[in-house]
Design a protein around this motif. Structure first.
Motif, short mmCIF file in Angstrom:
data_model
loop_
_atom_site.label_atom_id
_atom_site.label_comp_id
_atom_site.label_asym_id
_atom_site.label_seq_id
_atom_site.Cartn_x
_atom_site.Cartn_y
_atom_site.Cartn_z
N PHE A 363 16.82 73.72 57.89
CA PHE A 363 16.63 75.04 57.63
C PHE A 363 15.38 75.62 58.67
CE2 PHE A 363 18.49 75.53 53.34
CZ PHE A 363 19.97 75.44 53.93
N LYS A 364 14.52 74.63 58.63
CA LYS A 364 13.23 74.76 59.41
C LYS A 364 13.50 74.89 60.72
CE LYS A 364 8.24 73.59 59.76
NZ LYS A 364 7.69 74.78 59.55
N VAL A 365 14.13 73.84 61.31
CA VAL A 365 14.51 73.56 62.73
C VAL A 365 15.82 74.42 62.98
CG1 VAL A 365 15.49 71.97 64.23
CG2 VAL A 365 13.93 71.14 62.67
N MET A 366 16.60 74.78 62.43
CA MET A 366 17.82 75.42 62.94
C MET A 366 17.61 76.87 62.85
SD MET A 366 19.53 73.56 64.89
CE MET A 366 21.08 74.49 65.05
N ASP A 367 17.14 77.42 61.48
CA ASP A 367 17.57 78.91 61.14
C ASP A 367 16.85 79.83 62.33
OD1 ASP A 367 18.74 78.32 59.19
OD2 ASP A 367 17.27 79.04 57.67
N LYS A 368 15.75 79.42 62.92
CA LYS A 368 15.00 80.41 63.96
C LYS A 368 15.87 80.11 65.20
CE LYS A 368 11.75 76.63 64.85
NZ LYS A 368 10.32 76.35 64.91
N ARG A 369 16.67 79.08 65.26
CA ARG A 369 17.22 78.96 66.73
C ARG A 369 18.68 79.81 66.45
NH1 ARG A 369 14.63 74.06 66.67
NH2 ARG A 369 14.19 73.23 68.61
N VAL A 370 18.96 79.71 65.39
CA VAL A 370 20.47 80.84 65.17
C VAL A 370 19.89 82.13 65.38
CG1 VAL A 370 22.35 81.38 63.45
CG2 VAL A 370 21.39 79.03 63.59
N ILE A 371 19.13 82.60 64.56
CA ILE A 371 18.72 83.95 64.75
C ILE A 371 18.13 84.36 65.94
CG2 ILE A 371 16.93 85.86 63.85
CD1 ILE A 371 16.97 84.14 61.12
N ALA A 372 17.28 83.51 66.83
CA ALA A 372 16.92 83.79 68.09
C ALA A 372 18.20 83.88 68.99
CB ALA A 372 16.08 82.98 68.72
N PHE A 373 19.15 83.21 69.00
CA PHE A 373 20.21 83.15 69.94
C PHE A 373 21.11 84.45 69.73
CE2 PHE A 373 24.74 82.29 71.08
CZ PHE A 373 24.52 81.74 72.58
N ALA A 374 21.03 84.75 68.29
CA ALA A 374 22.07 85.99 68.32
C ALA A 374 21.07 87.05 68.38
CB ALA A 374 22.24 85.89 66.50
N ASP A 375 19.90 87.07 69.05
CA ASP A 375 19.07 88.12 69.43
C ASP A 375 19.00 89.07 68.00
OD1 ASP A 375 17.42 89.53 71.06
OD2 ASP A 375 19.28 90.71 71.82
N CYS A 376 18.76 88.56 67.18
CA CYS A 376 18.53 89.44 65.63
C CYS A 376 19.70 90.21 65.38
CB CYS A 376 17.38 90.16 65.63
SG CYS A 376 15.88 89.04 65.75
N ASP A 377 20.82 90.03 65.87
CA ASP A 377 22.00 90.82 65.78
C ASP A 377 22.62 90.41 64.42
OD1 ASP A 377 24.16 92.50 65.60
OD2 ASP A 377 24.91 92.16 67.60
N PRO A 378 22.75 91.01 63.40
CA PRO A 378 23.46 90.47 62.18
C PRO A 378 25.09 90.53 62.43
CG PRO A 378 22.83 92.71 61.93
CD PRO A 378 22.09 92.34 63.02
N GLU A 379 25.53 91.38 63.41
CA GLU A 379 26.83 90.95 63.70
C GLU A 379 27.19 89.86 64.59
OE1 GLU A 379 28.41 94.45 65.71
OE2 GLU A 379 28.04 95.61 63.82
N ARG A 380 26.29 89.08 64.75
CA ARG A 380 26.74 87.72 65.40
C ARG A 380 26.03 86.48 64.56
NH1 ARG A 380 23.66 88.12 70.98
NH2 ARG A 380 24.52 85.93 71.17
N LEU A 381 25.81 86.96 63.17
CA LEU A 381 25.36 85.80 62.29
C LEU A 381 26.35 85.53 61.25
CD1 LEU A 381 21.34 86.80 62.03
CD2 LEU A 381 22.57 84.81 62.91
N ASN A 382 26.86 84.50 60.93
CA ASN A 382 27.76 84.19 59.79
C ASN A 382 26.85 83.68 58.73
OD1 ASN A 382 29.82 83.62 58.12
ND2 ASN A 382 30.40 81.69 59.36
N LEU A 383 26.41 84.71 57.87
CA LEU A 383 25.59 84.56 56.77
C LEU A 383 26.32 84.27 55.17
CD1 LEU A 383 23.72 88.11 57.33
CD2 LEU A 383 22.85 85.78 57.75
N LEU A 384 25.39 83.34 54.80
CA LEU A 384 25.79 82.84 53.34
C LEU A 384 25.71 84.09 52.60
CD1 LEU A 384 26.92 80.43 51.66
CD2 LEU A 384 24.49 80.02 51.04
#
Length: 407
Positions: A363-384
């Motif tokens: 989570f520490k390594v990957m979560d920030k990468r996911v959010i940054a790549f999605a440009d903070c757009d929740p419609e591009r995030l597959n959220l638990l």
């Protein structure tokens, strides 16, 4: 760091020339042949034990896969070399690459049978037995990877070779589930083989492992019903896979005795976990946007995590160029491309697997990468779902550096 390949010169390689004048040399052409031997590294521990009697040597293959290869990946560096699109038809028509995949099938069968014989023939402590089980699971993992490559192809010989490779891990339903299920629903909340942001690999495994089999049965039943057949028809690919596994496991049990059966069954579970590990890291947190008509957008290279680290990519037949695979599922491994502006993993699969096994580090390594790549757009995030509120609050509260807050 760049890789100086001694076999990269035209003297050692075939040069492809397109009608428009484009030329291309696959600098890994002869290295692909050597990649067939990579799964045999799993036999190094048992062979050293037979020679020395030292049980700790059974763990050497684990050290190679989880420590040496990641270090070599870092030292050798990345390979972003792409074949020109005009060359791809020639590259895919070259039967040299096809025979490499066929050659790997008997190699995997031999390795699987050898480790089963070894644990049945030598008095091992629980630690030694576990070491052999884990490395044999790597053989199953390579079998699934080979099944993934060959199972996408149209030729009957390649599809049956894929079924044989997949049968080692009792995962013969993979071609049905992966080709008709995962590739359709990838990077959506509906896909059991796409991990969600905030989901641990262990929670993902509990859902994905049985879910893949259930989905394969459902899809195969639908296909057979359309042809007017019942689920139990001989053409059922799920049943064909189960019969192949029963034959191989039964033959080994008749040869080595009933005591080998628990080893084989646990090996199959660990082999399946290798697939879970790959599925977990390949689409973590990425989401295809839903369109006004209710359907998800077409799968694009940006919906898969990519990795160009040369050594691990070479040993896995370019599996790590996963973005192009989902954009072009029928494309053969030697022609898969890298893309600019797609999500990139910070390491190769072997290192990322190990990271995923420790969820807080993942989570520490990957979560920030996911959010940054999605440009903070929740419609591009597959959220638990149970963690959605936590992540949505992070999106509205960026950290002081201007980047999304990490977990």
């Amino acid at each position: 760091m760049s890789f100086a390949n001694p076999f990269a010169s035209p003297r050692f390689n075939k040069q492809y020339v397109a009608e428009n004048g484009d030329t291309y040399i696959d600098k890994k052409r002869w290295l692909w042949l050597l990649s067939v031997l990579v799964p045999l590294l799993t036999l190094l521990g048992p062979l050293l034990y037979i020679e020395s009697g030292k049980e700790w040597m059974l763990w050497i293959p684990m050290a190679i896969f989880y420590l040496l290869i990641p270090l070599a990946d870092w030292f050798i560096g990345e390979d972003s070399n792409n074949p020109p699109e005009s060359i791809v038809p020639q590259l895919e028509a070259d039967v040299y690459y096809r025979w490499i995949t066929f050659l790997l099938v008997p190699v995997l069968l031999f390795g699987f049978a050898f480790t089963a014989w070894f644990v049945s023939s030598y008095p091992l402590s629980w630690s030694g037995w576990l070491a052999v089980l884990l490395v044999n699971g790597f053989i199953c993992g390579y079998g699934i990877n080979l099944g993934h490559e060959m199972g996408h192809k149209r030729s009957l010989s390649e599809r049956w070779a894929a079924k044989i490779a997949l049968s080692l891990s009792a995962y013969g339903h993979f071609n049905v589930e992966h080709n008709r299920g995962h590739h359709t629903e990838v990077a959506t909340p509906d896909d059991v083989a796409s991990s969600k942001l905030g989901e641990t690999i262990y929670g993902f495994y509990i859902k994905e492992y049985p879910g893949a089999f259930v989905r394969a049965c459902r899809l195969e039943k639908q296909r057979l019903n359309r042809k007017g057949h019942s689920f139990w028809h001989p053409d059922n690919e799920v049943i064909q896979g189960l019969l192949l596994t029963t034959f191989i496991y039964g033959a080994l049990t008749l040869w080595l005795g009933w005591s080998v059966l628990p080893f084989l069954l646990l090996t199959a579970l660990w082999g399946g976990f290798q697939l879970t590990s790959a599925n977990y890291i390949e689409h973590y947190g990425l989401l295809r946007k839903k369109q006004p008509n209710g359907r998800y957008e077409r799968c694009q290279p940006r919906h898969s995590w990519n990795s160009n680290f040369l050594l691990s990519n070479w040993s896995l037949f370019h599996l790590q160029r996963h973005s192009d695979h989902h954009a072009n599922p029928m494309r053969r491994f030697q022609a898969l491309r890298n893309f600019e502006e797609i999500p990139q993993l910070p390491a190769g699969y072997y290192a990322m697997f190990l990271l995923a096994y420790v969820p807080p580090l993942w989570f520490k390594v990957m979560d920030k990468r996911v959010i940054a790549f999605a440009d903070c757009d929740p419609e591009r995030l597959n959220l638990l779902p149970k963690k959605a509120e936590k992540y949505l609050s992070q999106l509205s509260q960026p950290d002081t550096s201007g980047k999304p807050a990490s977990d």
